[in-house]
Scaffold this motif. Structure first.
Motif, PDB file in Angstrom:
ATOM      1  N   GLU A  12     -37.467 -27.556 -62.650  1.00 16.73           N
ATOM      2  CA  GLU A  12     -36.019 -27.619 -62.410  1.00 16.73           C
ATOM      3  C   GLU A  12     -35.656 -27.653 -60.928  1.00 16.73           C
ATOM      4  O   GLU A  12     -34.514 -27.430 -60.553  1.00 16.73           O
ATOM      5  CB  GLU A  12     -35.322 -26.443 -63.096  1.00 16.73           C
ATOM      6  N   TRP A  13     -36.624 -27.989 -60.087  1.00 17.00           N
ATOM      7  CA  TRP A  13     -36.360 -27.972 -58.644  1.00 17.00           C
ATOM      8  C   TRP A  13     -35.172 -28.850 -58.240  1.00 17.00           C
ATOM      9  O   TRP A  13     -34.430 -28.466 -57.330  1.00 17.00           O
ATOM     10  CB  TRP A  13     -37.624 -28.314 -57.846  1.00 17.00           C
ATOM     11  N   PRO A  14     -34.908 -30.004 -58.885  1.00 14.97           N
ATOM     12  CA  PRO A  14     -33.716 -30.765 -58.468  1.00 14.97           C
ATOM     13  C   PRO A  14     -32.412 -29.982 -58.710  1.00 14.97           C
ATOM     14  O   PRO A  14     -31.477 -30.070 -57.913  1.00 14.97           O
ATOM     15  CB  PRO A  14     -33.762 -32.036 -59.326  1.00 14.97           C
ATOM     16  N   LEU A  15     -32.369 -29.211 -59.798  1.00 18.56           N
ATOM     17  CA  LEU A  15     -31.180 -28.394 -60.081  1.00 18.56           C
ATOM     18  C   LEU A  15     -31.071 -27.227 -59.102  1.00 18.56           C
ATOM     19  O   LEU A  15     -29.965 -26.860 -58.694  1.00 18.56           O
ATOM     20  CB  LEU A  15     -31.205 -27.890 -61.523  1.00 18.56           C
ATOM     21  N   VAL A  16     -32.209 -26.630 -58.746  1.00 15.53           N
ATOM     22  CA  VAL A  16     -32.211 -25.548 -57.748  1.00 15.53           C
ATOM     23  C   VAL A  16     -31.670 -26.091 -56.434  1.00 15.53           C
ATOM     24  O   VAL A  16     -30.813 -25.469 -55.791  1.00 15.53           O
ATOM     25  CB  VAL A  16     -33.627 -24.958 -57.587  1.00 15.53           C
ATOM     26  N   ARG A  17     -32.149 -27.249 -56.032  1.00 17.60           N
ATOM     27  CA  ARG A  17     -31.684 -27.877 -54.786  1.00 17.60           C
ATOM     28  C   ARG A  17     -30.184 -28.160 -54.858  1.00 17.60           C
ATOM     29  O   ARG A  17     -29.436 -27.830 -53.937  1.00 17.60           O
ATOM     30  CB  ARG A  17     -32.457 -29.174 -54.542  1.00 17.60           C
ATOM     31  N   TRP A  48     -38.468 -27.901 -51.996  1.00 17.42           N
ATOM     32  CA  TRP A  48     -37.738 -27.439 -53.188  1.00 17.42           C
ATOM     33  C   TRP A  48     -38.683 -27.250 -54.365  1.00 17.42           C
ATOM     34  O   TRP A  48     -38.513 -26.306 -55.152  1.00 17.42           O
ATOM     35  CB  TRP A  48     -36.613 -28.419 -53.518  1.00 17.42           C
ATOM     36  N   GLN A  49     -39.686 -28.094 -54.481  1.00 12.61           N
ATOM     37  CA  GLN A  49     -40.671 -27.954 -55.551  1.00 12.61           C
ATOM     38  C   GLN A  49     -41.445 -26.648 -55.403  1.00 12.61           C
ATOM     39  O   GLN A  49     -41.613 -25.898 -56.366  1.00 12.61           O
ATOM     40  CB  GLN A  49     -41.620 -29.151 -55.557  1.00 12.61           C
ATOM     41  N   ASP A  50     -41.900 -26.360 -54.184  1.00 14.28           N
ATOM     42  CA  ASP A  50     -42.656 -25.133 -53.930  1.00 14.28           C
ATOM     43  C   ASP A  50     -41.772 -23.902 -54.133  1.00 14.28           C
ATOM     44  O   ASP A  50     -42.188 -22.928 -54.758  1.00 14.28           O
ATOM     45  CB  ASP A  50     -43.237 -25.162 -52.512  1.00 14.28           C
ATOM     46  N   ARG A  51     -40.573 -23.959 -53.595  1.00 15.98           N
ATOM     47  CA  ARG A  51     -39.640 -22.823 -53.717  1.00 15.98           C
ATOM     48  C   ARG A  51     -39.363 -22.513 -55.187  1.00 15.98           C
ATOM     49  O   ARG A  51     -39.379 -21.349 -55.598  1.00 15.98           O
ATOM     50  CB  ARG A  51     -38.347 -23.164 -52.979  1.00 15.98           C
ATOM     51  N   THR A  52     -39.126 -23.531 -55.980  1.00 14.85           N
ATOM     52  CA  THR A  52     -38.810 -23.322 -57.392  1.00 14.85           C
ATOM     53  C   THR A  52     -40.036 -22.861 -58.167  1.00 14.85           C
ATOM     54  O   THR A  52     -39.936 -21.955 -59.009  1.00 14.85           O
ATOM     55  CB  THR A  52     -38.218 -24.600 -58.002  1.00 14.85           C
ATOM     56  N   ALA A  53     -41.187 -23.422 -57.891  1.00 14.94           N
ATOM     57  CA  ALA A  53     -42.413 -22.994 -58.575  1.00 14.94           C
ATOM     58  C   ALA A  53     -42.707 -21.527 -58.291  1.00 14.94           C
ATOM     59  O   ALA A  53     -43.096 -20.777 -59.196  1.00 14.94           O
ATOM     60  CB  ALA A  53     -43.590 -23.872 -58.148  1.00 14.94           C
ATOM     61  N   THR A  54     -42.501 -21.105 -57.052  1.00 14.31           N
ATOM     62  CA  THR A  54     -42.717 -19.707 -56.691  1.00 14.31           C
ATOM     63  C   THR A  54     -41.756 -18.795 -57.445  1.00 14.31           C
ATOM     64  O   THR A  54     -42.148 -17.750 -57.971  1.00 14.31           O
ATOM     65  CB  THR A  54     -42.555 -19.515 -55.174  1.00 14.31           C
ATOM     66  N   ALA A  55     -40.491 -19.187 -57.527  1.00 20.73           N
ATOM     67  CA  ALA A  55     -39.469 -18.367 -58.190  1.00 20.73           C
ATOM     68  C   ALA A  55     -39.595 -18.399 -59.703  1.00 20.73           C
ATOM     69  O   ALA A  55     -38.991 -17.580 -60.392  1.00 20.73           O
ATOM     70  CB  ALA A  55     -38.077 -18.832 -57.774  1.00 20.73           C
TER      71      ALA A  55
END
Length: 187
Positions: A12-17, A48-55
């Motif tokens: 869901e990284w595009p939505l997080v961004r 954003w991909q890394d940030r979302t994967a971590t979260a």
């Protein structure tokens, strides 16, 4: 409208961004975030991909991002929890004296403010903090800009209290972030 509060998923990284960029365009963003729209929009997809994967990491992760999702799949708000330990590198202010949660990235869409979405997000975040057993968190904290009384009032109403600690706002000489805390109930 009813919202489901849940953790983000890595894909869901595009939505997080998108939600972060919306948050950074809010009129109070300069006092609510230590980030800018210009900096965030310039970050590559990999960030954003890394940030979302971590979260979104399964149990045992030190970061968890919660979102409020409508039945139609629209995101109405978010909050992220960082687990901080005394031995960790200092991220904000001073090193913590105890293992604690740190709420960051709080944002609720203007159209749903006052509807209970923020309460539900905070309940999920704080409940997650208290559910951890390794590490066991002793308190939860957050910072609020001294010129953000709306947010400060919500935090107090939710049960956070000013600790008396403050941190200079990076890049804004003379401005302060005030620490609010919620201690784990003994028992």
């Amino acid at each position: 409208m009813r919202y489901v509060i849940r953790s983000v998923r890595a894909d869901e990284w595009p939505l997080v961004r998108q939600l972060r960029l919306e948050a950074l365009q809010d009129p109070v963003a300069p006092v609510a975030f230590l980030d800018s729209y210009e900096a965030a929009v310039a970050r590559p997809d990999a960030f954003w991909q890394d940030r979302t994967a971590t979260a979104a990491a399964a149990e045992g992760g030190d970061v968890r991002q919660f979102v409020a999702e409508s039945p139609e799949g629209e995101w109405a708000g978010t909050v992220t929890v960082l687990v901080e330990r005394p031995e960790d590198d200092v991220r904000f202010g001073e090193a913590p004296e105890v293992v604690q949660g740190h709420l960051v990235g709080v944002f609720v869409q203007p159209r749903v403010r006052g509807s209970g979405v923020a309460d539900a997000l905070f309940r999920a975040a704080v409940d997650w903090c208290w559910s951890l057993s390794a590490p066991r968190l002793e308190r939860v904290r957050l910072y609020v800009h001294e010129d953000n009384p709306r947010a400060a009032a919500f935090y107090r109403r939710f049960g956070f209290v000013p600790s008396g600690q403050r941190m200079a706002v990076p890049g804004d000489a003379g401005a302060w972030e005030l620490e609010y805390v919620m201690e784990r109930e003994q028992g």
